[in-house]
Design an enzyme around this catalytic site. Structure first.
Site, short mmCIF file in Angstrom:
data_model
loop_
_atom_site.label_atom_id
_atom_site.label_comp_id
_atom_site.label_asym_id
_atom_site.label_seq_id
_atom_site.Cartn_x
_atom_site.Cartn_y
_atom_site.Cartn_z
N SER A 175 0.83 -1.20 0.00
CA SER A 175 0.00 0.00 0.00
C SER A 175 0.87 1.25 0.00
O SER A 175 1.64 1.49 0.93
CB SER A 175 -0.90 0.02 1.23
OG SER A 175 -1.47 1.31 1.36
N HIS A 217 -1.10 -1.39 -4.30
CA HIS A 217 -2.40 -1.13 -3.68
C HIS A 217 -2.56 0.38 -3.47
O HIS A 217 -1.75 1.01 -2.79
CB HIS A 217 -2.47 -1.89 -2.35
CG HIS A 217 -3.79 -1.81 -1.66
ND1 HIS A 217 -4.86 -2.62 -2.00
CD2 HIS A 217 -4.23 -1.03 -0.64
CE1 HIS A 217 -5.90 -2.34 -1.20
NE2 HIS A 217 -5.54 -1.38 -0.37
N ASP A 229 -4.91 3.32 -2.13
CA ASP A 229 -6.02 3.59 -1.21
C ASP A 229 -6.65 4.94 -1.50
O ASP A 229 -6.07 5.98 -1.21
CB ASP A 229 -5.51 3.55 0.24
CG ASP A 229 -5.27 2.14 0.72
OD1 ASP A 229 -6.20 1.31 0.61
OD2 ASP A 229 -4.16 1.85 1.20
N MET A 271 -9.42 7.61 -0.70
CA MET A 271 -10.31 8.00 0.41
C MET A 271 -10.90 9.38 0.14
O MET A 271 -10.20 10.28 -0.33
CB MET A 271 -9.52 8.05 1.71
CG MET A 271 -8.78 6.76 2.03
SD MET A 271 -8.04 6.85 3.67
CE MET A 271 -7.09 5.30 3.66
N HIS A 285 -8.38 0.56 -4.23
CA HIS A 285 -9.33 0.27 -3.15
C HIS A 285 -10.10 1.56 -2.89
O HIS A 285 -9.58 2.49 -2.29
CB HIS A 285 -8.52 -0.19 -1.93
CG HIS A 285 -9.31 -0.33 -0.67
ND1 HIS A 285 -8.72 -0.46 0.57
CD2 HIS A 285 -10.65 -0.40 -0.45
CE1 HIS A 285 -9.64 -0.60 1.50
NE2 HIS A 285 -10.83 -0.55 0.91
N MET A 321 -12.43 3.79 -1.08
CA MET A 321 -13.14 4.04 0.18
C MET A 321 -13.88 5.36 -0.01
O MET A 321 -13.53 6.38 0.58
CB MET A 321 -12.13 4.10 1.33
CG MET A 321 -11.56 2.73 1.67
SD MET A 321 -10.03 2.83 2.63
CE MET A 321 -8.85 2.93 1.28
N MET A 363 -11.51 -6.42 5.26
CA MET A 363 -10.77 -5.42 6.05
C MET A 363 -10.48 -5.98 7.43
O MET A 363 -11.37 -6.52 8.10
CB MET A 363 -11.59 -4.13 6.20
CG MET A 363 -11.78 -3.30 4.95
SD MET A 363 -10.26 -2.81 4.08
CE MET A 363 -9.38 -1.87 5.34
N ASP A 372 -6.58 -6.59 4.33
CA ASP A 372 -6.00 -5.24 4.39
C ASP A 372 -6.19 -4.65 5.78
O ASP A 372 -7.32 -4.53 6.25
CB ASP A 372 -6.74 -4.39 3.33
CG ASP A 372 -6.20 -2.97 3.21
OD1 ASP A 372 -5.24 -2.62 3.90
OD2 ASP A 372 -6.79 -2.22 2.40
#
Ligand code: DX5
Ligand code: ZN
Length: 239
Positions: A7, A32, A34, A36, A65, A67, A136, A174
């Site tokens: 990540s 990865h 992330d 957000m 990913h 979010m 998660m 994760d």
């Protein structure tokens, strides 16, 4: 196959290309990313422009990913930017099946994510259409949080469901996955291992990735030599 999805959230944003190269040299094989939005999770990171910037610096698959709320709205932009795998949270999707279909229609491999408090059973109907399920093991939003051990039980249950349903989606995990917790998730059945601070925290990313993967692979269930899995039943009365 056990893979490290490192990540970049915990990497040095001013030297991302170097950090990615280092983790790759250590055996990391998935990037990865992330994403957000400050609404679904209490933190803001980056979006499609980051994916677009990373695309030319690595040949590794980019695993995004999301979010974020309203993921449908951003799926085309992630595809355009060069995302290979795209996962969305079950908790934000009113029409989960439609959203997963939309990801596939845009040429990306669809994944579905569940928070620690979301039961695996909420995914049963969509399991046949996903490439991966992300379990998660922390509440999403930040790197460096403590691993929640009950995530391993959810992974084991998901692996069991996969077998019962005759499917072959992958299981990603994760949050707080590090040298001291990785064996438990691998033993439970996870094979895409997300790690941020374990790779980009203390020390050098290349060495950290090597050590992490060594521990992960040592915990991997050995392929059975008597190939009992499909043809013969387990001994009765075992469990
Ligand atoms: C958490 C993110 C994770 C995070 C993991 O919301 O989804 O991918 O970067 O970081 P570590 O490995 O430090 O828990
Ligand atoms: Zn993540």
């Amino acid at each position: 196959m056990i893979e490290l999805a490192f990540s970049i959230l915990s990497a040095d944003f001013a030297h991302l290309a170097d950090d990615i190269k280092a983790a790759e040299l250590g055996g990391g094989s998935i990037v990865h990313v992330d994403v957000m939005d400050g609404h679904f999770v209490p933190n803001i990171t980056f979006g499609p422009p980051m994916v677009q910037a990373l695309r030319p610096v690595t040949n590794l698959p980019l695993d995004c990913h999301l979010m974020i709320e309203n993921p449908d709205q951003y799926i085309p932009a992630f595809a355009e930017a060069g995302a290979d795998l795209l996962s969305i949270h079950q908790e934000v999707c009113r029409h989960l099946h439609r959203t997963l279909q939309l990801i596939a229609d845009h040429g990306m491999l669809p994944g579905v994510v569940i928070n620690p408090a979301t039961p695996v059973d909420t995914l049963i109907e969509v399991l046949p259409m996903v490439h991966y399920v992300l379990v998660m093991s922390v509440n999403p939003g930040f790197g460096g949080q403590k691993f929640l051990p009950f995530a391993a039980e959810k992974i084991a249950y998901l692996a069991e469901l996969r077998k019962q349903m005759g499917l072959n989606f992958r299981i990603e995990v994760d949050g707080g996955v590090a040298n001291d917790t990785v064996a438990s998730v691998v033993e439970a059945g996870a094979d895409m291992l997300v790690a941020g601070s374990a790779i980009f925290g203390k020390g050098k990313a290349e060495q950290n990735a090597k050590k992490f993967l060594k521990l992960a692979r040592a915990a991997a269930p050995k392929p059975s030599s008597d190939s009992h899995s499909h043809t013969k039943d387990k001994p009765a009365g075992k469990d």
